[in-house]
Every structure is written in C-alpha cells, then in structure tokens.
Scaffold this active site. Structure first.
Site, PDB file in Angstrom:
ATOM      1  N   SER A  53       0.808  -1.221   0.000  1.00  0.00           N
ATOM      2  CA  SER A  53       0.000   0.000   0.000  1.00  0.00           C
ATOM      3  C   SER A  53       0.842   1.271   0.000  1.00  0.00           C
ATOM      4  O   SER A  53       0.365   2.326  -0.420  1.00  0.00           O
ATOM      5  CB  SER A  53      -0.948   0.013   1.207  1.00  0.00           C
ATOM      6  OG  SER A  53      -0.223  -0.116   2.416  1.00  0.00           O
ATOM      7  N   HIS A 277      -0.942   6.337   5.988  1.00  0.00           N
ATOM      8  CA  HIS A 277      -0.360   6.088   4.675  1.00  0.00           C
ATOM      9  C   HIS A 277       0.076   7.417   4.053  1.00  0.00           C
ATOM     10  O   HIS A 277      -0.264   8.489   4.547  1.00  0.00           O
ATOM     11  CB  HIS A 277      -1.357   5.352   3.771  1.00  0.00           C
ATOM     12  CG  HIS A 277      -1.455   3.894   4.068  1.00  0.00           C
ATOM     13  ND1 HIS A 277      -2.135   3.413   5.167  1.00  0.00           N
ATOM     14  CD2 HIS A 277      -0.943   2.799   3.425  1.00  0.00           C
ATOM     15  CE1 HIS A 277      -2.041   2.083   5.188  1.00  0.00           C
ATOM     16  NE2 HIS A 277      -1.317   1.702   4.153  1.00  0.00           N
TER      17      HIS A 277
END
Length: 295
Positions: A53, A277
């Site tokens: 990711s 993230h």
C-alpha cells in the site's frame, strides 16, 4: 547486478533533473500519469512496480487497476512512468507481503507474473507487512497515549528494551532472507531490468507522539525502531544482491506523522490519503528519489 542503460534509461540520462521535477509536480494530487490496465504478463511493460500500500498510495488520487489493491493515479510508479514516458504495469497491492510475489492475493495475480525479459525497470518495495510488522506497529496506538501495563507494543515485542531488540533482530533477519530471495526471483524473471529497492518513508516520530499518532509515550521509540528495522533489512538485502537502494527514510526525515509538515497521514488525514499512509507529497518525493537513482 551491473548497471546498464536501456532505451528508457538513456532518455532519462539526457533529461535535466529540473525538468523531471516539473513533470512530477504536474501530476498533482488527483492523478494523471500512466493509465492503468488489467495486469499484463511477461513483456507487456517497460516498467513494473512491485509493492504494497505504500506503493499503491490509497486515496491519494483516483482509484485505478485492481479495485481490491487500492492503487491510485497519483502514486509514485505512475509519476515515474510519466516522467520516463514508458509503459507501466503496477503490480502493487495493499496488504501485500513478500509471499505475494509468488502467491495470488485474493483475486490479484502473483506480482512476479508481471515481469519478463522485456522489462527494463523494476521498483521493489515489500516487507513492512511481513510478520504483521505494520499491523503490530499500529496496534501500539490501540489504547491511545495512556501508559498501560502491559501496553499493546509490549504484548507484541516484549516488556523490556532487551526483549524488544531481540524480537526485532529476529524479524530483521527473516526480512533480509525474504527480500534477498524475492529480489533473486525478480532478477530471474526480468534478467534485463534495472532493479531498484525502494525503502519506506519515516512513518513514526522518533521521540514524541501526537494526536494523529497517539502512542503511549514510553513506546514511541519502539514504533520508530520498527520503521527503521524494515528499512535496514531492505537495504541489507539490496547490498547483498548488488542492487541500488532508494532511501526514502532519509528523504522524508522530519516529515513523519507528527511533524509540523507531515508527509504521512495520521488517524484523521488532513488531505487525500488513507490513515497512516502517504500523502501526495511523499509520493512525489519517492518518484523524485527513484528518478535520481536512475541518473
């Protein structure tokens, strides 16, 4: 592996870094770059991105590719491909571990399947999900900033610094072995490719937590060490394989979740990003670092 220049890499060598940065900046938060397609095989692309990711960059741009993998139009592989003007197969997938090089991940094909003799460039960034390291790092915030005994970090990594270091040393050795084998497999599948090993950015602060990363104060150093351990393992595996390592930790230092100018989102992102993230800025910096390594 000796460095060599494919046609795409020769084009890059004749391009100024200023021009490349201008191209990258034009990608913006919402995308552009190289359009995605169903995962081709073999010689279908000059550039193949392998990763999880932190490569796919969920929520940073428009969703593309395999919907289960959360790839977006503004991730660093698409920025690199746009700057090089080469075709891309983005094999990255959220949640991927090194075993997904050879095993399917849900409906997503094994990432090695994207490689072939015609592949000219590979970026490789896997490892933080191995042994649930990223998940266990995030478990450190489960109970917020309160000091509890034992806290979630201690349950995973030991109640003393010595125990934690022993646990992380073991994970580091396993990560080195997995990355070494994974990179050997990449080289076998793509014998003509330049392979770059891309590390992870600075995610966790070194000493002080914050509302976006509410880790118990006594465990902030441990989350930072987990972050560094993964990068150290990747850098070591790259060196042992004779490959270049792209040090995103150094390039993003001072821009962790708790920084004044964070390039990694916290629990409540303040710009398009998935919690914990990268923001678009980090993906642009990652692309710039990859392009600089190619030069």
């Amino acid at each position: 592996m000796p460095a060599h220049r494919t046609p795409a890499l020769r084009r890059l060598a004749g391009t100024t870094l200023t021009a490349l940065v201008a191209v990258l900046a034009g990608c913006g938060d919402g995308g552009g770059g190289v359009p995605s397609a169903p995962l081709p095989r073999g010689d279908a692309a000059a550039y193949v991105a392998i990763g999880d990711s932190y490569t796919a960059a969920p929520s940073v741009g428009d969703d593309v590719g395999d919907p289960g993998c959360r790839q977006t139009t503004a991730n660093y592989p698409r920025r690199v491909a746009a700057a090089l003007e080469v075709s891309l197969v983005d094999a990255s997938c959220g949640g991927a571990t090194t075993r997904h090089l050879t095993e399917p991940q849900g409906g997503h094909a094994p990432q090695l399947d994207a490689l072939g003799p015609g592949t000219e460039l590979v970026t490789y960034s896997l490892g933080i999900n191995d042994h649930r390291l990223f998940g266990r790092m995030l478990a450190c915030i489960d109970l917020g900033p309160e000091d509890v005994d034992p806290d979630p970090c201690e349950r995973s990594f030991g109640t003393t610094r010595a125990a934690q270091d022993k646990h992380l040393d073991r994970d580091r050795e396993r990560l080195i072995d997995a990355a070494f084998d994974g990179l050997a497999a990449v080289a076998e599948r793509a014998p003509n490719a330049r392979i770059l090993v891309v590390g992870y950015p600075q995610i966790a602060p070194a000493d002080v937590a914050c509302a976006q990363f509410p880790v118990a104060a006594n465990e902030v150093p441990l989350t930072h060490r987990i972050n560094r351990t993964v990068n150290d393992a990747l850098a070591t595996a790259a060196t042992r394989q004779g490959l270049d390592y792209v040090d995103l930790f150094a390039a993003t230092q001072g821009h962790d979740i708790c920084a004044e100018d964070p390039w990694i989102a916290g629990g409540e992102p303040t710009a398009p990003a998935f919690p914990y993230h990268p923001y678009a800025t980090e993906q642009q910096v990652a692309a710039e670092q990859v392009l600089a390594a190619l030069r």
